[in-house]
Scaffold this active site. Structure first.
Site, mmCIF file in Angstrom:
data_model
loop_
_atom_site.group_PDB
_atom_site.id
_atom_site.type_symbol
_atom_site.label_atom_id
_atom_site.label_comp_id
_atom_site.label_asym_id
_atom_site.label_seq_id
_atom_site.Cartn_x
_atom_site.Cartn_y
_atom_site.Cartn_z
ATOM 1 N N ARG A 193 -4.287 4.737 6.600
ATOM 2 C CA ARG A 193 -3.953 3.366 6.954
ATOM 3 C C ARG A 193 -4.409 3.019 8.370
ATOM 4 O O ARG A 193 -4.493 1.857 8.738
ATOM 5 C CB ARG A 193 -2.440 3.138 6.813
ATOM 6 C CG ARG A 193 -2.086 1.653 6.635
ATOM 7 C CD ARG A 193 -0.625 1.452 6.274
ATOM 8 N NE ARG A 193 0.258 1.643 7.401
ATOM 9 C CZ ARG A 193 1.221 2.553 7.459
ATOM 10 N NH1 ARG A 193 1.418 3.392 6.439
ATOM 11 N NH2 ARG A 193 1.999 2.655 8.515
ATOM 12 N N LYS A 202 -18.060 -11.094 -1.734
ATOM 13 C CA LYS A 202 -19.148 -11.967 -2.158
ATOM 14 C C LYS A 202 -20.510 -11.323 -1.887
ATOM 15 O O LYS A 202 -20.845 -10.305 -2.476
ATOM 16 C CB LYS A 202 -18.998 -13.325 -1.475
ATOM 17 C CG LYS A 202 -17.578 -13.903 -1.540
ATOM 18 C CD LYS A 202 -17.015 -14.008 -2.945
ATOM 19 C CE LYS A 202 -15.754 -14.855 -3.030
ATOM 20 N NZ LYS A 202 -14.565 -14.307 -2.341
#
Length: 407
Positions: A79, A223
């Site tokens: 993390r 994207k």
């Protein structure tokens, strides 16, 4: 021959040669592989890492908590940092021309981290320009993270800034109208307030906002950076000081990018310039044809070009969506295949209708992400889908492509 937009200075410009964008896309984040005896970047899937020196480990964690700087030495916990994800961050920063980049699980996680990092300093006010991506608009307008937003046009940015303004946000080209803002002019209007530019549609192939005065560059990495519709992620390119605050938020909130996603995004960057330029060529040709088609009321296409098209139809846009066969009717964008969607029904449905209209998002607007298919095949599919929607009687002459630099 490389244009200025094609040439980049590496992160260590004093010692490394200037390399073209296409070269950086292939090699950034991978420069050490040959020395490691590797050709493909490795994937580190560890969630935790062993350490026999607890005092040293504690000191490194304390240092990170205090500064947000990446720890020296081996990783501590997934993390906090991951070697595979770090390669993608290095590469993206090089392509954007920034000191650093911080990756997240999604574009919205990345934007949330930016807002939280500013709010932690007591700077909860945001100045924003519509249109933005629908979920970005909603996140700001609903105040879900305790922020307050003032919506304005680019000319009103300076007047909207308050002592507690922590951020100015624009998206250029904007989702879904492809409207552009003068980034350099807006950055000047911001003064000392950081300007965030969502550059998802442009990618560093078409523009690098940091060179125009933006301090923060946001990408939905899902994207174009990934480019194949099979990975989700977000990334913020910025200076190292800002990156340290983002890393602290990422560690505390857990919006980390999975290392497999980091690997896929690094791989996607290698072909980014080729994909964007090829799809942009096809998009420009489709724009030329759509601009003279009697079934089209208006075409939107940015001055900087790109692979995104938006157009308004005289007929029912839902019939067009239902009529495509080669083109995929789906949300998202930037994949190798062409996608089409109706923003008012899907990507911007969450935005209040009056705000959609004020942002130029009409009920007849369709947004298309042009992929790598042959232009004739795409045109054949698009024209038969347009024919499936009977055009209503015209009340005005159809204009050519809209290429507004503002709203």
């Amino acid at each position: 021959m490389d244009t200025p937009m094609d040439t980049l200075a590496s992160a260590s410009a004093a010692s490394a040669p200037v390399r073209a964008l296409a070269t950086e896309a292939v090699h950034a984040g991978r420069d050490d592989l040959a020395e490691l005896g590797l050709h493909a970047a490795p994937i580190d899937l560890s969630t935790t890492y062993p350490s026999y020196d607890v005092r040293e480990e504690a000191a490194r964690i304390d240092a990170f908590a205090a500064t947000g700087a990446q720890p020296d030495g081996p990783p501590v916990y997934a993390r906090l940092d991951n070697p595979t994800t770090a390669r993608f961050e290095t590469a993206l920063a090089r392509l954007e021309g920034t000191d650093s980049a911080v990756a997240f699980a999604s574009g919205m996680a990345a934007l949330s981290a930016v807002l939280l990092s500013r709010a932690s300093l007591g700077l909860r006010h945001v100045v924003a320009v519509r249109p933005l991506y629908g979920c970005s608009d909603h996140l700001l307008d609903a105040g879900l993270l305790g922020t307050e937003v003032t919506w304005t046009d680019p000319a009103g940015v300076a007047a909207a800034i308050r002592p507690d303004t922590g951020l100015v946000m624009v998206e250029s080209p904007a989702n879904p109208t492809l409207a552009e803002v003068d980034i350099r002019a807006v950055a000047h209007s911001c003064g000392s307030v950081p300007l965030l530019v969502d550059s998802t549609f442009a990618t560093p192939v078409l523009q690098r906002p940091a060179e125009l005065g933006a301090r923060i560059v946001l990408h939905s990495a899902t994207k174009y950076l990934g480019g194949h519709g099979d990975v989700m992620g977000g990334v913020v390119a910025c200076d190292e000081e800002f990156a340290r605050g983002l890393r602290q938020v990422r560690f505390a909130t857990g919006g980390v990018l999975h290392p497999l996603a980091g690997y896929l995004l690094l791989r996607g960057l290698a072909t980014l310039p080729v994909r964007v330029r090829a799809a942009s060529t096809t998009a420009a040709e489709l724009v030329r044809r759509l601009a003279t088609d009697p079934r089209i009321a208006r075409v939107h296409y940015p001055r900087i070009g790109g692979a995104m098209i938006a157009f308004e139809v005289y007929g029912d846009p839902h019939d067009v969506i239902a009529g495509v066969r080669l083109i995929t009717p789906a949300v998202s964008l930037g994949s190798v295949d062409t996608l089409i969607q109706h923003p008012a029904s899907i990507s911007h449905r969450i935005v209040d209708p009056s705000n959609r209209r004020s942002g130029g998002i009409s009920e007849r607007l369709l947004r298309m992400s042009v992929g790598l298919e042959d232009v004739e095949d795409l045109w054949r599919d698009l024209t038969q889908a347009l024919s499936a929607s009977p055009a209503t009687e015209r009340t005005h002459e159809a204009p050519g492509p809209a290429r507004s630099a503002g709203r």
